[in-house]
Design a protein around this motif. Structure first.
Motif, PDB file in Angstrom:
ATOM      1  N   MET A  75       0.951  -1.155  -0.045  1.00 16.19           N
ATOM      2  CA  MET A  75       0.191   0.036   0.081  1.00 16.19           C
ATOM      3  C   MET A  75       0.745   1.336  -0.076  1.00 16.19           C
ATOM      4  O   MET A  75       1.759   1.398   0.979  1.00 16.19           O
ATOM      5  CB  MET A  75      -0.817   0.115   1.163  1.00 16.19           C
ATOM      6  CG  MET A  75      -2.129   1.107   1.206  1.00 16.19           C
ATOM      7  SD  MET A  75      -1.539   2.965   1.575  1.00 16.19           S
ATOM      8  CE  MET A  75      -1.139   2.271   3.460  1.00 16.19           C
ATOM      9  N   SER A 105       0.124   5.609  -0.452  1.00 15.46           N
ATOM     10  CA  SER A 105      -0.717   6.699  -0.987  1.00 15.46           C
ATOM     11  C   SER A 105      -0.133   8.079  -0.428  1.00 15.46           C
ATOM     12  O   SER A 105       0.215   7.918   0.869  1.00 15.46           O
ATOM     13  CB  SER A 105      -2.010   6.452  -0.443  1.00 15.46           C
ATOM     14  OG  SER A 105      -2.898   7.654  -0.369  1.00 15.46           O
ATOM     15  N   THR A 126       0.527  12.715  -0.845  1.00 19.72           N
ATOM     16  CA  THR A 126       0.201  13.959  -1.344  1.00 19.72           C
ATOM     17  C   THR A 126       1.120  14.656  -1.170  1.00 19.72           C
ATOM     18  O   THR A 126       1.921  14.834  -0.402  1.00 19.72           O
ATOM     19  CB  THR A 126      -1.267  14.444  -0.744  1.00 19.72           C
ATOM     20  OG1 THR A 126      -2.229  13.460  -1.059  1.00 19.72           O
ATOM     21  CG2 THR A 126      -1.587  15.844  -1.468  1.00 19.72           C
ATOM     22  N   TYR A 174       1.569  11.091   3.766  1.00 22.29           N
ATOM     23  CA  TYR A 174       2.307  10.142   3.288  1.00 22.29           C
ATOM     24  C   TYR A 174       1.995   8.611   3.874  1.00 22.29           C
ATOM     25  O   TYR A 174       2.109   8.884   5.358  1.00 22.29           O
ATOM     26  CB  TYR A 174       3.856  10.627   3.435  1.00 22.29           C
ATOM     27  CG  TYR A 174       4.823   9.265   2.759  1.00 22.29           C
ATOM     28  CD1 TYR A 174       5.199   9.534   1.398  1.00 22.29           C
ATOM     29  CD2 TYR A 174       5.126   8.233   3.477  1.00 22.29           C
ATOM     30  CE1 TYR A 174       6.172   8.526   0.780  1.00 22.29           C
ATOM     31  CE2 TYR A 174       5.875   7.187   2.933  1.00 22.29           C
ATOM     32  CZ  TYR A 174       6.504   7.464   1.708  1.00 22.29           C
ATOM     33  OH  TYR A 174       7.345   6.517   1.151  1.00 22.29           O
ATOM     34  N   SER A 207       2.793   4.431   3.660  1.00 18.48           N
ATOM     35  CA  SER A 207       3.365   3.321   2.922  1.00 18.48           C
ATOM     36  C   SER A 207       3.726   2.084   3.821  1.00 18.48           C
ATOM     37  O   SER A 207       4.062   2.389   4.854  1.00 18.48           O
ATOM     38  CB  SER A 207       4.622   3.839   2.194  1.00 18.48           C
ATOM     39  OG  SER A 207       4.999   2.773   1.373  1.00 18.48           O
ATOM     40  N   ASP A 266      -1.455  13.897  -5.966  1.00 15.37           N
ATOM     41  CA  ASP A 266      -1.737  12.638  -5.340  1.00 15.37           C
ATOM     42  C   ASP A 266      -1.016  11.499  -6.060  1.00 15.37           C
ATOM     43  O   ASP A 266      -1.462  11.073  -7.025  1.00 15.37           O
ATOM     44  CB  ASP A 266      -3.230  12.555  -5.215  1.00 15.37           C
ATOM     45  CG  ASP A 266      -4.061  13.545  -4.388  1.00 15.37           C
ATOM     46  OD1 ASP A 266      -3.537  13.865  -3.395  1.00 15.37           O
ATOM     47  OD2 ASP A 266      -5.095  13.941  -4.951  1.00 15.37           O
ATOM     48  N   GLU A 272      -0.904   7.076  -5.820  1.00 12.76           N
ATOM     49  CA  GLU A 272      -1.444   6.069  -5.131  1.00 12.76           C
ATOM     50  C   GLU A 272      -1.121   4.857  -5.971  1.00 12.76           C
ATOM     51  O   GLU A 272      -1.321   4.869  -7.193  1.00 12.76           O
ATOM     52  CB  GLU A 272      -3.047   6.115  -5.116  1.00 12.76           C
ATOM     53  CG  GLU A 272      -3.722   5.179  -4.550  1.00 12.76           C
ATOM     54  CD  GLU A 272      -4.862   5.611  -3.547  1.00 12.76           C
ATOM     55  OE1 GLU A 272      -5.512   6.997  -3.840  1.00 12.76           O
ATOM     56  OE2 GLU A 272      -5.320   4.989  -2.312  1.00 12.76           O
ATOM     57  N   ASP A 308      -1.678   1.054  -7.066  1.00 16.73           N
ATOM     58  CA  ASP A 308      -2.963   0.287  -6.920  1.00 16.73           C
ATOM     59  C   ASP A 308      -2.315  -1.172  -7.270  1.00 16.73           C
ATOM     60  O   ASP A 308      -1.877  -1.769  -8.278  1.00 16.73           O
ATOM     61  CB  ASP A 308      -3.816   0.449  -8.022  1.00 16.73           C
ATOM     62  CG  ASP A 308      -5.088  -0.646  -8.347  1.00 16.73           C
ATOM     63  OD1 ASP A 308      -4.982  -1.618  -7.797  1.00 16.73           O
ATOM     64  OD2 ASP A 308      -6.008  -0.072  -9.045  1.00 16.73           O
ATOM     65  N   THR A 329      -1.360   5.578  -9.808  1.00 17.87           N
ATOM     66  CA  THR A 329      -2.049   6.751 -10.247  1.00 17.87           C
ATOM     67  C   THR A 329      -1.671   7.921  -9.747  1.00 17.87           C
ATOM     68  O   THR A 329      -1.309   8.099  -8.602  1.00 17.87           O
ATOM     69  CB  THR A 329      -3.592   6.246  -9.627  1.00 17.87           C
ATOM     70  OG1 THR A 329      -4.081   5.152 -10.150  1.00 17.87           O
ATOM     71  CG2 THR A 329      -4.412   7.410 -10.458  1.00 17.87           C
TER      72      THR A 329
END
Lengths: 247, 247, 247
Positions: free
Chosen positions: C1, C3, C5, C59, C61, C87, C89, C91, C98
């Motif tokens: 995972m 994600s 910004t 942040y 991860s 952003d 991300e 997947d 993304t």
């Protein structure tokens, strides 16, 4: 008879919007408007440019149609500083257009209008979906699409009330989604069509980035792109034919 | 012996004015002036550049003549920021010119002055017509002329008290006309000569756009172009031979 | 995972510093840092880029390693305006990254990290001479060196307490000398090594001009170049192998 005075910046902007699609065109100088309507050689893109006489410092015409080399006319007007005024005068006897800016005078030979392609009729299209966005949003979508594909899809999803630009590449995809509250206005209706990105890139050169641009769309239908120029004293309409969707 | 300090911007401007015509030249460093006089390989254009010692922060020379590669010297001075000062020092022993800006030191090999073309004499010409215009007017005329032709005509019509630049193309013509009240000063007298546009384009790169430029002209005669540099502590004179008029 | 910004400007700066050396790399997204460590195909230059999580707006991860096409990622992030946030991300299911900025969404296919060159270990080097200078000083030295040679020598003379950059051409020489009081700090020790100028020119594209840059040097030893990015919430380290000196 035709004689007019206009701010260089306005003439530069107007000519540029037609030049991105065609090299030569008819310049229709009616008593109440300055107009170019032309279709590109491949019959895919059409431009309809109109300046009302209020866009001019002065304007007098008894209705003439001139055959114009657009890149030549664009080069001349670009020599003037953008805040200078340009005088245009058509000399019927020698069939030349005189362009004056400051002390500079350019005598432009005209093309026989009969040798220029017929001006297209504006088709009467039913384009139910309409979105108004800032030019810079379209610019971003076109630039991102250009990274992955030669085609670009534009459409509206009425369910999510979203306008979108999409491009599919071999490995990467791009999508610009703008919801109701991220656009200036949205009239939702199902719409989706695929277009050649090259035409969008050409038109994008002339689309101002900070002006509201109106996109009218349908399903597998042409897109109409409309924006004001000359502080609202004129407008440009592009019409672009869709590509057949292969997927 | 030669040793001098000068603002980078001034040296950059001075070198540029000679570089547009010649690649190599003699740099004549007299006790009271810094001078380049050179003629281009085709014998068509001549440059006479002079900086008085007041253009320098400091200047000391007992009179040396250096053979210089101008594009090399130009590249070095352009590495300095325009507000930095540049130190120049000629090392007689190794026959090199040291150029220093900030902590940066460049050792430039010199060319044997004997291998460089003789400096031309400034011909004593009778050029009765004289006009002083802003550099940007000349710039506009040259750019417009470049759209239609390889030649440019400059002249003065004493009757209408007008200075003009003209270019005739196959189909289009260009004319810049400046009357007495549109120029800084005009000393009218019949003058008209045709020149190669390429030389004008090259010289135009070095002509400042917001400075008064003096043009001295005759009939089928060379044109002399003169402008101050270094806040008036120097000047550049170009002399350009006319082309034979074919029409 | 994963994600996160981040401000577009910071991501653009970070990616650019790795892109100048390698086309593809592993992007190591640990729970507490965003890291790229890569060596160029010729094994001459190495980059170690680290952003701490404080460089991000948000942040998260759990530790993933992505195989990235850097020029592609750079193009995407450059479409965002520098003050926009981006952003990111990952997947896991479709193995795509993304990238979102404004309404724009880019789906980037990833490269199998196993097919990308192993990340190098940072060698433990004894580099006794250290100087901190402004990026623009290095820039000036590199540009001047480029005028005369394909190689550049950097070193420290402990006697005169001077840091220097030198380049020897066939006829001309360049030298940038900065004494103790002309640098931000200097830890003198005998150092001198020769490097390929091409690598310096590439790295220089990513080195900020107004930021202190730390150079650590030895004798015929690699040079380490270090500078902060992301307002100090990250740093870039370059390591460049020396060339054998021929003179």
């Amino acid at each position: 008879m035709f004689s007019a005075t206009i701010e260089a910046k306005i003439l530069q902007e107007a000519i540029s919007s037609a030049k991105v699609l065609v090299d030569e065109c008819k310049l229709r100088l009616d008593s109440d408007s300055f107009r170019i309507r032309a279709v590109d050689p491949a019959n895919v893109g059409m431009v309809d440019l109109e300046l009302s006489t209020s866009a001019f410092v002065s304007y007098e015409s008894d209705g003439v149609v001139l055959g114009i080399n657009l890149s030549r006319l664009s080069d001349i007007t670009n020599i003037a500083r953008s805040d200078e005024t340009i005088d245009l005068e058509f000399d019927e006897e020698v069939q030349k257009l005189t362009i004056q800016a400051g002390g500079l005078q350019y005598t432009l030979s005209l093309i026989d209008p009969a040798s220029i392609r017929k001006e297209p009729d504006l088709p009467d299209l039913d384009l139910p979906a309409k979105v108004v966005i800032e030019g810079r949003n379209l610019d971003q979508g076109i630039k991102a699409a250009d990274m992955v594909s030669d085609h670009i899809a534009l459409g509206v999803d009425p369910e999510s009330q979203t306008f979108y630009i999409r491009a599919k590449g071999d490995t990467d995809n791009v999508q610009l989604e703008l919801k109701q509250d991220e656009v200036i206005s949205l009239q939702p209706s199902l719409a989706h069509s695929l277009f050649s990105l090259d035409y969008f890139k050409d038109m994008n050169k002339a689309i101002p980035k900070t002006t509201p641009v109106t996109l009218s769309m349908g399903e597998e239908y042409p897109i109409q792109i409309n924006f004001p120029i000359a502080d609202g004293n004129g407008q440009v309409t592009y019409l672009l034919a869709p590509r057949i969707q292969s997927d």
